[in-house]
Design a protein around this motif. Structure first.
Motif, PDB file in Angstrom:
ATOM      1  N   ALA A  53       0.844  -1.205   0.000  1.00  0.00           N
ATOM      2  CA  ALA A  53       0.000   0.000   0.000  1.00  0.00           C
ATOM      3  C   ALA A  53       0.881   1.257   0.000  1.00  0.00           C
ATOM      4  N   GLN A  56       2.297   1.852  -3.376  1.00  0.00           N
ATOM      5  CA  GLN A  56       1.286   2.414  -4.264  1.00  0.00           C
ATOM      6  C   GLN A  56       1.196   3.914  -4.044  1.00  0.00           C
ATOM      7  N   TYR A 103     -15.246  -0.869  -3.706  1.00  0.00           N
ATOM      8  CA  TYR A 103     -14.980  -2.312  -3.844  1.00  0.00           C
ATOM      9  C   TYR A 103     -13.651  -2.726  -3.217  1.00  0.00           C
ATOM     10  N   GLY A 107      -9.259  -4.673   3.886  1.00  0.00           N
ATOM     11  CA  GLY A 107      -9.310  -4.136   5.248  1.00  0.00           C
ATOM     12  C   GLY A 107     -10.568  -4.603   5.971  1.00  0.00           C
ATOM     13  N   CYS A 147     -20.241  -0.831  11.288  1.00  0.00           N
ATOM     14  CA  CYS A 147     -18.865  -0.510  10.906  1.00  0.00           C
ATOM     15  C   CYS A 147     -18.788  -0.311   9.405  1.00  0.00           C
ATOM     16  N   VAL A 148     -18.204   0.802   9.001  1.00  0.00           N
ATOM     17  CA  VAL A 148     -18.063   1.071   7.571  1.00  0.00           C
ATOM     18  C   VAL A 148     -16.584   1.206   7.225  1.00  0.00           C
ATOM     19  N   LEU A 151     -12.564   3.491   1.613  1.00  0.00           N
ATOM     20  CA  LEU A 151     -11.257   3.851   1.068  1.00  0.00           C
ATOM     21  C   LEU A 151     -11.341   4.933   0.009  1.00  0.00           C
ATOM     22  N   GLY A 179     -13.500   3.329   9.314  1.00  0.00           N
ATOM     23  CA  GLY A 179     -12.064   3.108   9.161  1.00  0.00           C
ATOM     24  C   GLY A 179     -11.758   2.917   7.689  1.00  0.00           C
ATOM     25  N   GLY A 180     -10.471   2.725   7.393  1.00  0.00           N
ATOM     26  CA  GLY A 180     -10.053   2.601   5.999  1.00  0.00           C
ATOM     27  C   GLY A 180      -9.112   3.734   5.648  1.00  0.00           C
ATOM     28  N   ALA A 199     -10.967   3.937  13.751  1.00  0.00           N
ATOM     29  CA  ALA A 199      -9.764   3.251  14.225  1.00  0.00           C
ATOM     30  C   ALA A 199      -8.848   3.030  13.031  1.00  0.00           C
ATOM     31  N   ASN A 201      -6.606   0.647  12.447  1.00  0.00           N
ATOM     32  CA  ASN A 201      -6.310  -0.728  12.021  1.00  0.00           C
ATOM     33  C   ASN A 201      -7.286  -1.692  12.705  1.00  0.00           C
ATOM     34  N   ALA A 205      -9.673  -1.362  15.998  1.00  0.00           N
ATOM     35  CA  ALA A 205     -11.134  -1.412  15.780  1.00  0.00           C
ATOM     36  C   ALA A 205     -11.791  -2.142  16.950  1.00  0.00           C
TER      37      ALA A 205
HETATM   38  C1  B12 Z   1      -5.480  -2.615  -3.049  1.00  0.00           C
HETATM   39  C2  B12 Z   1      -6.081  -1.330  -3.615  1.00  0.00           C
HETATM   40  C3  B12 Z   1      -6.993  -1.455  -4.658  1.00  0.00           C
HETATM   41  C4  B12 Z   1      -7.455  -2.815  -5.193  1.00  0.00           C
HETATM   42  C5  B12 Z   1      -8.549  -3.371  -4.246  1.00  0.00           C
HETATM   43  C6  B12 Z   1      -8.561  -4.911  -4.226  1.00  0.00           C
HETATM   44  C7  B12 Z   1      -9.441  -5.490  -3.119  1.00  0.00           C
HETATM   45  N1  B12 Z   1      -9.843  -6.727  -3.306  1.00  0.00           N
HETATM   46  O1  B12 Z   1      -9.733  -4.860  -2.105  1.00  0.00           O
HETATM   47  C8  B12 Z   1      -7.994  -2.415  -6.609  1.00  0.00           C
HETATM   48  C9  B12 Z   1      -6.850  -2.514  -7.600  1.00  0.00           C
HETATM   49  C10 B12 Z   1      -9.182  -3.197  -7.132  1.00  0.00           C
HETATM   50  C11 B12 Z   1      -8.292  -0.912  -6.394  1.00  0.00           C
HETATM   51  C12 B12 Z   1      -9.158  -0.199  -7.202  1.00  0.00           C
HETATM   52  C13 B12 Z   1      -9.342   1.178  -7.098  1.00  0.00           C
HETATM   53  N2  B12 Z   1      -8.687   2.013  -6.271  1.00  0.00           N
HETATM   54 CO1  B12 Z   1      -7.583   1.410  -4.789  1.00  0.00          CO
HETATM   55  N3  B12 Z   1      -6.246   1.081  -3.531  1.00  0.00           N
HETATM   56  C14 B12 Z   1      -5.723  -0.037  -3.098  1.00  0.00           C
HETATM   57  C15 B12 Z   1      -4.615   0.290  -2.065  1.00  0.00           C
HETATM   58  C16 B12 Z   1      -3.268   0.270  -2.758  1.00  0.00           C
HETATM   59  C17 B12 Z   1      -4.524  -0.581  -0.841  1.00  0.00           C
HETATM   60  C18 B12 Z   1      -5.849  -0.816  -0.111  1.00  0.00           C
HETATM   61  C19 B12 Z   1      -5.708  -2.029   0.781  1.00  0.00           C
HETATM   62  O2  B12 Z   1      -6.210  -3.099   0.483  1.00  0.00           O
HETATM   63  N4  B12 Z   1      -4.931  -1.851   1.859  1.00  0.00           N
HETATM   64  C20 B12 Z   1      -4.662  -2.953   2.799  1.00  0.00           C
HETATM   65  C21 B12 Z   1      -5.776  -3.006   3.846  1.00  0.00           C
HETATM   66  C22 B12 Z   1      -5.493  -4.170   4.788  1.00  0.00           C
HETATM   67  O3  B12 Z   1      -5.716  -1.776   4.540  1.00  0.00           O
HETATM   68  P1  B12 Z   1      -7.003  -0.876   4.802  1.00  0.00           P
HETATM   69  O4  B12 Z   1      -8.043  -1.095   3.779  1.00  0.00           O
HETATM   70  O5  B12 Z   1      -6.546   0.523   5.045  1.00  0.00           O
HETATM   71  O6  B12 Z   1      -7.582  -1.490   6.151  1.00  0.00           O
HETATM   72  C23 B12 Z   1      -6.967  -1.375   7.433  1.00  0.00           C
HETATM   73  C24 B12 Z   1      -7.328  -0.091   8.196  1.00  0.00           C
HETATM   74  O7  B12 Z   1      -7.616   1.000   7.367  1.00  0.00           O
HETATM   75  C25 B12 Z   1      -8.474  -0.504   9.082  1.00  0.00           C
HETATM   76  N5  B12 Z   1      -9.835  -0.498   8.574  1.00  0.00           N
HETATM   77  C26 B12 Z   1     -10.279  -0.784   7.340  1.00  0.00           C
HETATM   78  N6  B12 Z   1     -11.619  -0.768   7.298  1.00  0.00           N
HETATM   79  C27 B12 Z   1     -12.055  -0.470   8.520  1.00  0.00           C
HETATM   80  C28 B12 Z   1     -13.331  -0.324   9.020  1.00  0.00           C
HETATM   81  C29 B12 Z   1     -13.513   0.018  10.359  1.00  0.00           C
HETATM   82  C30 B12 Z   1     -14.896   0.178  10.882  1.00  0.00           C
HETATM   83  C31 B12 Z   1     -12.384   0.226  11.188  1.00  0.00           C
HETATM   84  C32 B12 Z   1     -12.582   0.643  12.578  1.00  0.00           C
HETATM   85  C33 B12 Z   1     -11.087   0.074  10.695  1.00  0.00           C
HETATM   86  C34 B12 Z   1     -10.926  -0.277   9.373  1.00  0.00           C
HETATM   87  O8  B12 Z   1      -8.137  -1.839   9.418  1.00  0.00           O
HETATM   88  C35 B12 Z   1      -7.572  -2.498   8.269  1.00  0.00           C
HETATM   89  C36 B12 Z   1      -6.594  -3.557   8.716  1.00  0.00           C
HETATM   90  O9  B12 Z   1      -5.636  -3.045   9.589  1.00  0.00           O
HETATM   91  C37 B12 Z   1      -5.047   1.763  -1.646  1.00  0.00           C
HETATM   92  C38 B12 Z   1      -3.891   2.643  -1.129  1.00  0.00           C
HETATM   93  C39 B12 Z   1      -3.888   2.726   0.377  1.00  0.00           C
HETATM   94  N7  B12 Z   1      -2.857   3.348   0.882  1.00  0.00           N
HETATM   95  O10 B12 Z   1      -4.789   2.300   1.076  1.00  0.00           O
HETATM   96  C40 B12 Z   1      -5.666   2.267  -2.953  1.00  0.00           C
HETATM   97  C41 B12 Z   1      -6.698   3.396  -2.907  1.00  0.00           C
HETATM   98  C42 B12 Z   1      -7.673   3.184  -1.758  1.00  0.00           C
HETATM   99  N8  B12 Z   1      -7.407   3.216  -4.184  1.00  0.00           N
HETATM  100  C43 B12 Z   1      -7.713   4.339  -4.752  1.00  0.00           C
HETATM  101  C44 B12 Z   1      -8.395   4.454  -5.994  1.00  0.00           C
HETATM  102  C45 B12 Z   1      -8.583   5.850  -6.535  1.00  0.00           C
HETATM  103  C46 B12 Z   1      -8.857   3.313  -6.685  1.00  0.00           C
HETATM  104  C47 B12 Z   1      -9.571   3.269  -8.040  1.00  0.00           C
HETATM  105  C48 B12 Z   1     -10.545   4.422  -8.320  1.00  0.00           C
HETATM  106  C49 B12 Z   1      -8.588   3.059  -9.188  1.00  0.00           C
HETATM  107  C50 B12 Z   1      -7.386   3.852  -9.172  1.00  0.00           C
HETATM  108  N9  B12 Z   1      -7.350   4.879 -10.009  1.00  0.00           N
HETATM  109  O11 B12 Z   1      -6.458   3.555  -8.431  1.00  0.00           O
HETATM  110  C51 B12 Z   1     -10.281   1.911  -7.994  1.00  0.00           C
HETATM  111  C52 B12 Z   1     -11.693   2.032  -7.377  1.00  0.00           C
HETATM  112  C53 B12 Z   1     -12.388   0.697  -7.245  1.00  0.00           C
HETATM  113  C54 B12 Z   1     -13.670   0.831  -6.457  1.00  0.00           C
HETATM  114  N10 B12 Z   1     -14.726   1.387  -7.043  1.00  0.00           N
HETATM  115  O12 B12 Z   1     -13.705   0.449  -5.296  1.00  0.00           O
HETATM  116  C55 B12 Z   1      -7.276   5.539  -3.920  1.00  0.00           C
HETATM  117  C56 B12 Z   1      -8.420   6.248  -3.202  1.00  0.00           C
HETATM  118  C57 B12 Z   1      -8.236   7.755  -3.215  1.00  0.00           C
HETATM  119  C58 B12 Z   1      -9.403   8.483  -2.649  1.00  0.00           C
HETATM  120  N11 B12 Z   1      -9.111   9.403  -1.760  1.00  0.00           N
HETATM  121  O13 B12 Z   1     -10.522   8.299  -3.000  1.00  0.00           O
HETATM  122  C59 B12 Z   1      -6.187   4.889  -2.992  1.00  0.00           C
HETATM  123  C60 B12 Z   1      -6.039   5.564  -1.629  1.00  0.00           C
HETATM  124  C61 B12 Z   1      -4.851   4.948  -3.778  1.00  0.00           C
HETATM  125  C62 B12 Z   1      -4.382   6.354  -4.050  1.00  0.00           C
HETATM  126  N12 B12 Z   1      -3.567   6.937  -3.225  1.00  0.00           N
HETATM  127  O14 B12 Z   1      -4.747   6.924  -5.036  1.00  0.00           O
HETATM  128  N13 B12 Z   1      -7.600  -0.413  -5.330  1.00  0.00           N
END
Ligand code: B12
Length: 216
Positions: A53, A56, A103, A107, A147-148, A151, A179-180, A199, A201, A205
């Motif tokens: 991440a 990226q 989508y 996370g 919980c929502v 991203l 989160g997210g 939260a 992570n 959470a």
């Molecule tokens: C993997 C990824 C994708 C994958 C998703 C695959 C999948 N099966 O999930 C794919 C390639 C499909 C994708 C597509 C897109 N993505 Co994307 N993606 C990412 C990326 C690199 C990592 C996300 C991820 O999985 N992280 C790993 C997980 C484990 O971490 P997490 O989600 O943050 O979750 C942790 C915490 O946040 C927390 N948490 C999560 N949810 C919740 C909920 C609650 C209630 C709580 C308390 C805590 C919590 O706990 C989790 C575990 O510790 C991010 C960059 C980033 N830094 O996040 C961009 C990112 C989210 N994507 C982005 C974008 C723009 C897109 C696209 C529009 C295409 C594009 N131009 O890149 C499309 C949109 C698709 C759609 N409509 O959903 C942007 C969003 C920007 C914004 N501000 O809107 C990001 C930030 C990248 C960037 N910097 O531009 N993506």
């Protein structure tokens, strides 16, 4: 037994090479050898996803690569989850999903897992969930918390709609936790969208939800 940080480095290399077979063989071998699935998840798979991440973020990888890496990681998360013990869930019900149009599911899956490990009943509504469905399910299943996982900025408005719907129907005692990446980038958005807490992570959470619901 090989140390978790060494395994983490190997797993990351497999992700970077988009080598699904090597990642799969590695995790399968660890499970066969009796490696603790929770440690595999927390210390091997999640840190590797975090590194990807960050890459990226720095534009070192493109979306197509991220897509494949996320798929490989998700397969291995699923494999590890199957090995985790299922306990009776007694701490209450939580509704979970991503907002309409979002989508990103990794996370959310991790948050569901950690809440389940902490004895919560989690109803995962999946990806791209309508705000009415969040609220209807929370009411129907007497949930304490919605919980929502959000991203994307442009779809996060769904969170405000959940808040409005809860308030309009007199269910403002149901807590809204977010989160997210969106909130990790800007925690102040929690207040803008009307959430009770956020939260950064999956472990936090659990802590935040325990605090909100008065659990131990
Ligand atoms: C993997 C990824 C994708 C994958 C998703 C695959 C999948 N099966 O999930 C794919 C390639 C499909 C994708 C597509 C897109 N993505 Co994307 N993606 C990412 C990326 C690199 C990592 C996300 C991820 O999985 N992280 C790993 C997980 C484990 O971490 P997490 O989600 O943050 O979750 C942790 C915490 O946040 C927390 N948490 C999560 N949810 C919740 C909920 C609650 C209630 C709580 C308390 C805590 C919590 O706990 C989790 C575990 O510790 C991010 C960059 C980033 N830094 O996040 C961009 C990112 C989210 N994507 C982005 C974008 C723009 C897109 C696209 C529009 C295409 C594009 N131009 O890149 C499309 C949109 C698709 C759609 N409509 O959903 C942007 C969003 C920007 C914004 N501000 O809107 C990001 C930030 C990248 C960037 N910097 O531009 N993506």
């Amino acid at each position: 037994m090989v140390q978790a940080n060494e395994l983490g480095e190997r797993f990351l290399q497999h992700l970077e090479k988009l080598d699904r077979n090597a990642a799969d063989e590695m995790i399968s071998a660890c499970l066969r050898e009796g490696y603790d699935p929770e440690v595999l998840l927390k210390d091997v798979i999640i840190p590797s996803i975090d590194v990807i991440a960050n890459k990226q973020q720095n534009r070192e990888v493109v979306v197509a690569q991220i897509y494949v890496m996320a798929k490989i990681a998700e397969n291995e998360i699923n494999k590890v989850l199957i090995e985790m013990p299922i306990k009776p869930r007694t701490k209450g019900t939580i509704i979970l999903g991503t907002p309409m149009g979002d989508y990103h599911g990794l996370g959310k899956k991790l948050v569901a897992t950690f809440l389940r490990l902490a004895d919560y009943e989690v109803m995962d509504l999946g990806l791209s969930v309508n705000h009415f469905d969040f609220v209807n399910m929370a009411i129907a299943f007497n949930a304490q918390v919605i919980c929502v996982s959000a991203l994307l900025l442009h779809t996060a408005l769904g969170i405000t709609q959940i808040r409005k719907e809860l308030d309009a129907r007199g269910y403002d005692h149901i807590k809204l936790v977010v989160g997210g990446a969106l909130f990790n980038f800007n925690p102040a958005l929690k207040d803008k969208y009307g959430a009770d807490a956020m939260a950064p992570n999956a472990l936090d959470a659990v802590r935040v939800i325990k605090e909100l619901t008065g659990g131990d």
